[in-house]
Motif scaffolding. Structure first.
Motif, PDB file in Angstrom:
ATOM      1  N   MET A 141      53.431  20.358  58.823  1.00  0.00           N
ATOM      2  CA  MET A 141      52.162  20.143  59.519  1.00  0.00           C
ATOM      3  C   MET A 141      52.102  20.993  60.785  1.00  0.00           C
ATOM      4  O   MET A 141      53.105  21.137  61.488  1.00  0.00           O
ATOM      5  CB  MET A 141      52.014  18.668  59.891  1.00  0.00           C
ATOM      6  N   ALA A 142      50.941  21.553  61.056  1.00  0.00           N
ATOM      7  CA  ALA A 142      50.745  22.365  62.262  1.00  0.00           C
ATOM      8  C   ALA A 142      50.411  21.433  63.427  1.00  0.00           C
ATOM      9  O   ALA A 142      49.244  21.153  63.713  1.00  0.00           O
ATOM     10  CB  ALA A 142      49.634  23.383  62.044  1.00  0.00           C
ATOM     11  N   ILE A 143      51.441  20.950  64.098  1.00  0.00           N
ATOM     12  CA  ILE A 143      51.262  19.976  65.177  1.00  0.00           C
ATOM     13  C   ILE A 143      50.984  20.700  66.483  1.00  0.00           C
ATOM     14  O   ILE A 143      51.694  21.632  66.855  1.00  0.00           O
ATOM     15  CB  ILE A 143      52.515  19.102  65.328  1.00  0.00           C
ATOM     16  N   ALA A 144      49.935  20.262  67.192  1.00  0.00           N
ATOM     17  CA  ALA A 144      49.585  20.887  68.468  1.00  0.00           C
ATOM     18  C   ALA A 144      50.137  20.109  69.655  1.00  0.00           C
ATOM     19  O   ALA A 144      50.586  20.697  70.634  1.00  0.00           O
ATOM     20  CB  ALA A 144      48.065  21.012  68.589  1.00  0.00           C
ATOM     21  N   GLN A 194      46.747  25.156  71.870  1.00  0.00           N
ATOM     22  CA  GLN A 194      46.596  26.324  70.988  1.00  0.00           C
ATOM     23  C   GLN A 194      47.226  27.554  71.627  1.00  0.00           C
ATOM     24  O   GLN A 194      47.934  28.325  70.968  1.00  0.00           O
ATOM     25  CB  GLN A 194      45.116  26.572  70.702  1.00  0.00           C
ATOM     26  N   ASP A 249      53.500  18.537  55.222  1.00  0.00           N
ATOM     27  CA  ASP A 249      52.224  18.499  54.527  1.00  0.00           C
ATOM     28  C   ASP A 249      52.428  18.562  53.016  1.00  0.00           C
ATOM     29  O   ASP A 249      51.794  17.825  52.258  1.00  0.00           O
ATOM     30  CB  ASP A 249      51.352  19.673  54.996  1.00  0.00           C
ATOM     31  N   LEU A 299      47.736  13.489  62.768  1.00  0.00           N
ATOM     32  CA  LEU A 299      48.581  13.827  61.626  1.00  0.00           C
ATOM     33  C   LEU A 299      49.584  12.718  61.317  1.00  0.00           C
ATOM     34  O   LEU A 299      49.777  12.349  60.163  1.00  0.00           O
ATOM     35  CB  LEU A 299      49.339  15.132  61.909  1.00  0.00           C
ATOM     36  N   ASP A 350      46.622  17.740  65.480  1.00  0.00           N
ATOM     37  CA  ASP A 350      46.602  19.181  65.229  1.00  0.00           C
ATOM     38  C   ASP A 350      45.708  19.884  66.239  1.00  0.00           C
ATOM     39  O   ASP A 350      45.186  19.260  67.175  1.00  0.00           O
ATOM     40  CB  ASP A 350      46.171  19.488  63.785  1.00  0.00           C
ATOM     41  N   ARG A 351      45.496  21.189  66.057  1.00  0.00           N
ATOM     42  CA  ARG A 351      44.748  21.991  67.030  1.00  0.00           C
ATOM     43  C   ARG A 351      43.276  21.620  67.099  1.00  0.00           C
ATOM     44  O   ARG A 351      42.572  22.001  68.032  1.00  0.00           O
ATOM     45  CB  ARG A 351      44.902  23.476  66.696  1.00  0.00           C
TER      46      ARG A 351
END
Length: 261
Positions: free
Chosen positions: A105-108, A170, A86, A127, A121-122
């Protein structure tokens, strides 16, 4: 006669000013290129790229090993467009050291589409779209969509199921589980995959409790091959059933895995 000498005096004065200015510039450049030799780059927050890869990313545009120049370039023109990152922040510490903070990056999860992996993401926003498959990110099977746009919500047709997927991913992150695949059964029940174990979660009932205990259950079933049934877990019992995979040599009976401590 005096009036004729004034322009010459001004010219000499201007020459001295220019000479001093040039000397100052040369001295400044000498100091910059000799006193700011970069020796140490500390890197923090990186998991998807090695320390050496991050160092190369922040230094490749400077062409010289100069801490001040590298910091200035990254300050005014921050690195962009690196997959799964990011933001990268470069901080000047001293003439011989800079520090780099990597914000990933917060990848889910991801969905495979024609050889590409669409990462979200969540909240379901896209992304990245990459050919690279990240081993620590669960891949969702069985969801369909027509087209997608980066940074917009994934337009899946099965919206209710996708909301369940977002909830599961999550919980996977919160409980630090390594799940490879997620899919829905014929009856709409959730099925997870880790190594050689198929995890039958059942419907959404007691999902938080199931996921919270799953890590410990999988630890007890480590090295086994088969199906872990958790459909009834959390209602009246902490016992799950493990059905080993049948082989040519043996056909084991179903095993009970008691999760009570």
């Amino acid at each position: 006669m005096k009036k004729k000498k004034q322009p010459k005096k001004r010219y000499i004065k201007l020459k001295w000013i220019l000479l001093i200015f040039v000397i100052m510039i040369i001295s400044s450049l000498y100091i910059v290129f000799t006193k700011f030799q970069l020796e140490t780059i500390s890197v923090n927050g990186n998991t998807r790229y090695t320390k050496e890869e991050i160092q190369e990313i922040v230094t490749e545009r400077s062409y010289v090993n100069n801490s001040l120049l590298i910091w200035l370039i990254n300050y005014f023109r921050p690195v962009q467009g690196i997959p799964f990152i990011d933001k990268i922040e470069v901080t000047y510490e001293n003439p011989h050291k800079i520090s780099v903070d990597v914000y990933e990056m917060a990848i889910a999860g991801c969905i495979e589409d024609m050889g590409e992996y669409i990462y979200f993401d969540r909240d379901g926003y896209i992304l990245e779209s990459e050919s690279q498959r990240l081993d620590d990110i669960p891949c969702v099977e069985g969801l369909s969509f027509q087209q997608f746009v980066l940074h917009e919500k994934l337009p899946v047709e099965e919206k209710e199921q996708f909301n369940q997927i977002l909830r599961v991913t999550q919980l996977i992150q919160e409980n630090e589980l390594k799940i490879e695949h997620i899919r829905f059964g014929i009856a709409g029940d959730l099925i997870l995959y880790q190594d050689d174990i198929v995890i039958q979660l059942g419907m959404e009932d007691n999902l938080e409790e199931k996921m919270m205990n799953l890590s410990g259950i999988l630890e007890k079933a480590k090295g086994m091959k088969g199906t872990l049934h958790m459909e009834e877990f959390g209602k009246n019992s902490k016992v799950v059933t493990f059905v080993p995979e049948k082989t040519k040599k043996t056909s084991e009976k179903n095993k009970k895995v008691n999760t009570d401590t």
